[in-house]
Design a protein around this motif. Structure first.
Motif, PDB file in Angstrom:
ATOM      1  N   ALA A   1     -81.380  55.870 -35.701  1.00 40.06           N
ATOM      2  CA  ALA A   1     -80.874  56.809 -34.708  1.00 40.06           C
ATOM      3  C   ALA A   1     -81.622  58.127 -34.840  1.00 40.06           C
ATOM      4  N   PRO A   2     -81.694  58.909 -33.764  1.00 43.17           N
ATOM      5  CA  PRO A   2     -82.381  60.189 -33.827  1.00 43.17           C
ATOM      6  C   PRO A   2     -81.815  61.073 -34.927  1.00 43.17           C
ATOM      7  N   GLY A   3     -82.703  61.591 -35.767  1.00 45.35           N
ATOM      8  CA  GLY A   3     -82.280  62.492 -36.811  1.00 45.35           C
ATOM      9  C   GLY A   3     -81.639  61.819 -38.012  1.00 45.35           C
ATOM     10  N   LYS A   4     -81.614  60.503 -38.005  1.00 43.43           N
ATOM     11  CA  LYS A   4     -81.003  59.776 -39.128  1.00 43.43           C
ATOM     12  C   LYS A   4     -82.023  58.870 -39.787  1.00 43.43           C
ATOM     13  N   GLU A   5     -81.728  58.500 -41.011  1.00 42.49           N
ATOM     14  CA  GLU A   5     -82.598  57.570 -41.712  1.00 42.49           C
ATOM     15  C   GLU A   5     -82.423  56.153 -41.161  1.00 42.49           C
ATOM     16  N   ARG A   6     -83.462  55.359 -41.284  1.00 39.80           N
ATOM     17  CA  ARG A   6     -83.341  53.957 -40.882  1.00 39.80           C
ATOM     18  C   ARG A   6     -82.353  53.265 -41.816  1.00 39.80           C
ATOM     19  N   GLU A   7     -81.699  52.264 -41.295  1.00 38.31           N
ATOM     20  CA  GLU A   7     -80.742  51.517 -42.117  1.00 38.31           C
ATOM     21  C   GLU A   7     -80.759  50.049 -41.739  1.00 38.31           C
ATOM     22  N   GLU A   8     -80.392  49.249 -42.689  1.00 37.44           N
ATOM     23  CA  GLU A   8     -80.270  47.826 -42.432  1.00 37.44           C
ATOM     24  C   GLU A   8     -78.988  47.566 -41.669  1.00 37.44           C
ATOM     25  N   VAL A   9     -79.006  46.545 -40.840  1.00 35.07           N
ATOM     26  CA  VAL A   9     -77.824  46.170 -40.060  1.00 35.07           C
ATOM     27  C   VAL A   9     -77.315  44.808 -40.520  1.00 35.07           C
ATOM     28  N   SER A  10     -78.160  43.797 -40.386  1.00 35.73           N
ATOM     29  CA  SER A  10     -77.767  42.440 -40.741  1.00 35.73           C
ATOM     30  C   SER A  10     -79.002  41.588 -40.923  1.00 35.73           C
ATOM     31  N   CYS A  11     -78.894  40.618 -41.827  1.00 37.44           N
ATOM     32  CA  CYS A  11     -80.014  39.726 -42.096  1.00 37.44           C
ATOM     33  C   CYS A  11     -79.509  38.302 -42.293  1.00 37.44           C
ATOM     34  N   ILE A  12     -80.398  37.342 -42.019  1.00 38.65           N
ATOM     35  CA  ILE A  12     -80.074  35.930 -42.206  1.00 38.65           C
ATOM     36  C   ILE A  12     -81.202  35.286 -42.996  1.00 38.65           C
ATOM     37  N   SER A  13     -80.816  34.433 -43.931  1.00 36.95           N
ATOM     38  CA  SER A  13     -81.809  33.873 -44.856  1.00 36.95           C
ATOM     39  C   SER A  13     -82.707  32.861 -44.169  1.00 36.95           C
ATOM     40  N   SER A  14     -83.799  32.535 -44.856  1.00 33.71           N
ATOM     41  CA  SER A  14     -84.737  31.555 -44.336  1.00 33.71           C
ATOM     42  C   SER A  14     -84.299  30.128 -44.660  1.00 33.71           C
ATOM     43  N   SER A  15     -83.362  29.961 -45.575  1.00 37.09           N
ATOM     44  CA  SER A  15     -83.060  28.615 -46.059  1.00 37.09           C
ATOM     45  C   SER A  15     -81.707  28.095 -45.577  1.00 37.09           C
ATOM     46  N   ASP A  16     -80.634  28.682 -46.086  1.00 37.03           N
ATOM     47  CA  ASP A  16     -79.313  28.090 -45.851  1.00 37.03           C
ATOM     48  C   ASP A  16     -78.512  28.790 -44.757  1.00 37.03           C
ATOM     49  N   GLY A  17     -79.118  29.755 -44.078  1.00 37.68           N
ATOM     50  CA  GLY A  17     -78.406  30.423 -42.994  1.00 37.68           C
ATOM     51  C   GLY A  17     -77.387  31.438 -43.453  1.00 37.68           C
ATOM     52  N   SER A  18     -77.410  31.768 -44.742  1.00 38.01           N
ATOM     53  CA  SER A  18     -76.455  32.772 -45.218  1.00 38.01           C
ATOM     54  C   SER A  18     -76.819  34.130 -44.624  1.00 38.01           C
ATOM     55  N   THR A  19     -75.819  34.959 -44.494  1.00 38.44           N
ATOM     56  CA  THR A  19     -75.993  36.239 -43.823  1.00 38.44           C
ATOM     57  C   THR A  19     -75.557  37.400 -44.699  1.00 38.44           C
ATOM     58  N   TYR A  20     -76.080  38.554 -44.343  1.00 41.05           N
ATOM     59  CA  TYR A  20     -75.714  39.814 -44.989  1.00 41.05           C
ATOM     60  C   TYR A  20     -75.419  40.803 -43.876  1.00 41.05           C
ATOM     61  N   TYR A  21     -74.369  41.586 -44.065  1.00 43.60           N
ATOM     62  CA  TYR A  21     -74.027  42.620 -43.101  1.00 43.60           C
ATOM     63  C   TYR A  21     -73.826  43.945 -43.828  1.00 43.60           C
ATOM     64  N   ALA A  22     -74.341  45.004 -43.232  1.00 44.02           N
ATOM     65  CA  ALA A  22     -74.045  46.329 -43.759  1.00 44.02           C
ATOM     66  C   ALA A  22     -72.550  46.604 -43.588  1.00 44.02           C
ATOM     67  N   ASP A  23     -71.987  47.387 -44.475  1.00 36.89           N
ATOM     68  CA  ASP A  23     -70.554  47.689 -44.399  1.00 36.89           C
ATOM     69  C   ASP A  23     -70.179  48.306 -43.058  1.00 36.89           C
ATOM     70  N   SER A  24     -71.099  49.053 -42.485  1.00 38.83           N
ATOM     71  CA  SER A  24     -70.801  49.763 -41.241  1.00 38.83           C
ATOM     72  C   SER A  24     -70.618  48.826 -40.046  1.00 38.83           C
ATOM     73  N   VAL A  25     -71.103  47.590 -40.156  1.00 37.25           N
ATOM     74  CA  VAL A  25     -71.000  46.660 -39.020  1.00 37.25           C
ATOM     75  C   VAL A  25     -70.204  45.407 -39.360  1.00 37.25           C
ATOM     76  N   LYS A  26     -69.812  45.279 -40.602  1.00 41.26           N
ATOM     77  CA  LYS A  26     -69.106  44.076 -41.045  1.00 41.26           C
ATOM     78  C   LYS A  26     -67.829  43.895 -40.239  1.00 41.26           C
ATOM     79  N   GLY A  27     -67.616  42.676 -39.774  1.00 39.43           N
ATOM     80  CA  GLY A  27     -66.432  42.375 -38.980  1.00 39.43           C
ATOM     81  C   GLY A  27     -66.614  42.635 -37.495  1.00 39.43           C
TER      82      GLY A  27
END
Length: 129
Positions: free
Chosen positions: A40-66
């Protein structure tokens, strides 16, 4: 040449939903972890969500979880980020990235931000009344 083609984004009211897609061109996403990052303008970049290359497991930043859901559509060689209950703080440019053979957590580790194999050009998401 590895390319990621982004689509989706736009303007939505708080509480609304949007879906971002990230399609691979020139390679198969099956062997690649996919991550979404935002800035976002004036803010640092941040991770949002990622999905693995193998088993489809996911990661979500706390700010978007749920609220956000990341999924693969292997038939379409695409990854989808469904964003629900959007808030003004979600306003940012969203970028997808691909890196071969990563776990979801490693993919979302910003230490590897500059080690990606491919990047999308970005999609603007604006959450405003």
């Amino acid at each position: 040449q590895l390319q990621l083609v982004q689509s989706g984004g736009g303007l939505v009211q708080p509480g609304g939903s949007l879906r971002l897609s990230c399609a691979a061109s020139g390679f198969t996403l099956d062997f690649y972890a996919i991550g979404w990052f935002r800035q976002a303008p004036g803010k640092e970049r941040e991770e949002v969500s990622c999905i693995s290359s193998s088993d489809g497991s996911t990661y979500y930043a706390d700010s978007v979880k749920g609220r956000f859901t990341l999924s693969r559509d292997n038939a379409k060689n695409t990854v989808l980020l469904q964003m629900n209950s959007l808030k003004p703080d979600d306003t940012a440019i969203y970028y997808c990235a691909a890196r071969r053979g990563q776990t979801a957590q490693d993919m979302c580790d910003l230490h590897y931000y500059y080690a990606m194999d491919a990047w999308g050009i970005g999609s603007l998401v604006t959450v405003s009344a």
